[in-house]
Design a protein around this motif. Structure first.
Motif, PDB file in Angstrom:
ATOM      1  N   ALA A 157      13.648   1.579   1.653  1.00 44.07           N
ATOM      2  CA  ALA A 157      12.618   0.798   1.302  1.00 44.07           C
ATOM      3  C   ALA A 157      11.279   1.447   0.671  1.00 44.07           C
ATOM      4  O   ALA A 157      10.897   0.995  -0.545  1.00 44.07           O
ATOM      5  CB  ALA A 157      12.430  -0.061   2.367  1.00 44.07           C
ATOM      6  N   ARG A 158      10.857   2.379   1.327  1.00 42.06           N
ATOM      7  CA  ARG A 158       9.792   3.095   0.957  1.00 42.06           C
ATOM      8  C   ARG A 158      10.039   3.928  -0.638  1.00 42.06           C
ATOM      9  O   ARG A 158       9.028   3.737  -1.646  1.00 42.06           O
ATOM     10  CB  ARG A 158       9.162   4.284   1.844  1.00 42.06           C
ATOM     11  N   LEU A 197       9.334   1.446  -8.071  1.00 40.38           N
ATOM     12  CA  LEU A 197       8.756  -0.020  -8.779  1.00 40.38           C
ATOM     13  C   LEU A 197       7.161   0.360  -9.058  1.00 40.38           C
ATOM     14  O   LEU A 197       6.614  -0.607 -10.080  1.00 40.38           O
ATOM     15  CB  LEU A 197       8.976  -1.095  -7.850  1.00 40.38           C
ATOM     16  N   ASP A 198       6.624   1.116  -8.311  1.00 35.53           N
ATOM     17  CA  ASP A 198       5.279   1.524  -8.693  1.00 35.53           C
ATOM     18  C   ASP A 198       5.105   2.649  -9.767  1.00 35.53           C
ATOM     19  O   ASP A 198       4.900   3.618  -9.681  1.00 35.53           O
ATOM     20  CB  ASP A 198       4.609   2.251  -7.390  1.00 35.53           C
ATOM     21  N   PHE A 199       5.084   1.915 -10.888  1.00 33.99           N
ATOM     22  CA  PHE A 199       5.393   2.742 -12.300  1.00 33.99           C
ATOM     23  C   PHE A 199       4.234   3.644 -12.323  1.00 33.99           C
ATOM     24  O   PHE A 199       4.337   4.608 -12.753  1.00 33.99           O
ATOM     25  CB  PHE A 199       5.456   1.756 -13.410  1.00 33.99           C
ATOM     26  N   ASN A 200       2.971   3.302 -11.909  1.00 32.76           N
ATOM     27  CA  ASN A 200       1.694   4.044 -12.179  1.00 32.76           C
ATOM     28  C   ASN A 200       1.433   5.036 -10.878  1.00 32.76           C
ATOM     29  O   ASN A 200       0.298   5.802 -11.013  1.00 32.76           O
ATOM     30  CB  ASN A 200       0.605   3.379 -12.695  1.00 32.76           C
ATOM     31  N   LYS A 201       2.254   5.010  -9.869  1.00 31.03           N
ATOM     32  CA  LYS A 201       2.147   5.785  -8.582  1.00 31.03           C
ATOM     33  C   LYS A 201       0.542   5.528  -8.297  1.00 31.03           C
ATOM     34  O   LYS A 201       0.158   6.430  -7.518  1.00 31.03           O
ATOM     35  CB  LYS A 201       2.339   7.140  -9.150  1.00 31.03           C
ATOM     36  N   GLY A 209       0.280   3.577  -5.358  1.00 28.34           N
ATOM     37  CA  GLY A 209       0.683   3.059  -4.025  1.00 28.34           C
ATOM     38  C   GLY A 209       0.431   1.539  -3.749  1.00 28.34           C
ATOM     39  O   GLY A 209       0.516   1.140  -2.595  1.00 28.34           O
ATOM     40  N   LYS A 210       0.473   0.859  -4.964  1.00 30.90           N
ATOM     41  CA  LYS A 210       0.503  -0.609  -4.989  1.00 30.90           C
ATOM     42  C   LYS A 210       1.280  -1.173  -6.228  1.00 30.90           C
ATOM     43  O   LYS A 210       1.263  -0.398  -7.273  1.00 30.90           O
ATOM     44  CB  LYS A 210      -0.730  -1.363  -4.684  1.00 30.90           C
ATOM     45  N   LEU A 211       1.949  -2.359  -5.890  1.00 25.91           N
ATOM     46  CA  LEU A 211       2.370  -2.893  -7.032  1.00 25.91           C
ATOM     47  C   LEU A 211       1.500  -3.999  -7.641  1.00 25.91           C
ATOM     48  O   LEU A 211       0.856  -4.837  -6.882  1.00 25.91           O
ATOM     49  CB  LEU A 211       3.643  -3.621  -6.622  1.00 25.91           C
ATOM     50  N   PHE A 268      -3.068  -6.976  -5.961  1.00 25.85           N
ATOM     51  CA  PHE A 268      -1.946  -5.919  -5.908  1.00 25.85           C
ATOM     52  C   PHE A 268      -0.961  -6.366  -4.482  1.00 25.85           C
ATOM     53  O   PHE A 268      -1.609  -6.858  -3.409  1.00 25.85           O
ATOM     54  CB  PHE A 268      -2.704  -4.531  -5.595  1.00 25.85           C
ATOM     55  N   VAL A 269       0.169  -5.709  -4.423  1.00 31.39           N
ATOM     56  CA  VAL A 269       1.005  -5.717  -3.245  1.00 31.39           C
ATOM     57  C   VAL A 269       1.041  -4.309  -2.812  1.00 31.39           C
ATOM     58  O   VAL A 269       1.721  -3.567  -3.320  1.00 31.39           O
ATOM     59  CB  VAL A 269       2.115  -6.529  -3.470  1.00 31.39           C
TER      60      VAL A 269
END
Length: 137
Positions: free
Chosen positions: A67-68, A74-78, A80-82, A107-108
């Protein structure tokens, strides 16, 4: 220039990412064990931390590790959040964004995904129980 054959990746980028998202939510829910509420999840985490020697964190399950990793993909810009932009291509995640963003900062975080996964799992279990109950009548 070497180009990968299309047969290696028959799914589009959005289809692969959507699969990652679904996997992220489901694996996070499974990784949280039997916890049914965010309070239960927090209590389970506190108990695991207390049981770990010398205050060391309890080892992650395979589901939590996956999951991590999926969250990081999915965190394209890295950061630590979506962001809403990072999930815009995925209708199911975009639709759940406001629900998952519990602190309403736009953000998520992974922690918010964990809480959302617990809620998702509980709602899914309740719907399944209701469906089974309706089938008995």
């Amino acid at each position: 220039m070497v180009r990968m054959a299309d047969t290696n990746f028959p799914l589009s980028l959005s289809q692969r990412a959507a699969g990652l998202l679904c996997g992220l939510v489901l694996l996070t829910a499974c990784g949280l064990g039997l916890a049914q509420t965010p309070a239960d999840a927090a209590a389970a985490g506190a108990a695991a931390d207390a049981a770990a020697p010398n205050g060391a964190a309890a080892p992650l399950t395979k589901g939590e590790i996956k999951a991590r990793r999926d969250f990081q993909m999915l965190d394209f810009n890295k950061d630590g959040k979506l962001s809403r932009a990072e999930v815009a291509l995925f209708p199911r995640l975009a639709a759940a964004f406001d629900t998952a963003d519990t602190d309403k900062d736009g953000f998520v975080s992974f922690e918010e995904v964990e809480v959302f996964a617990v809620q998702y799992r509980a709602e899914r279990a309740a719907a399944k129980a209701a469906e089974q109950e309706a089938g008995k009548k």
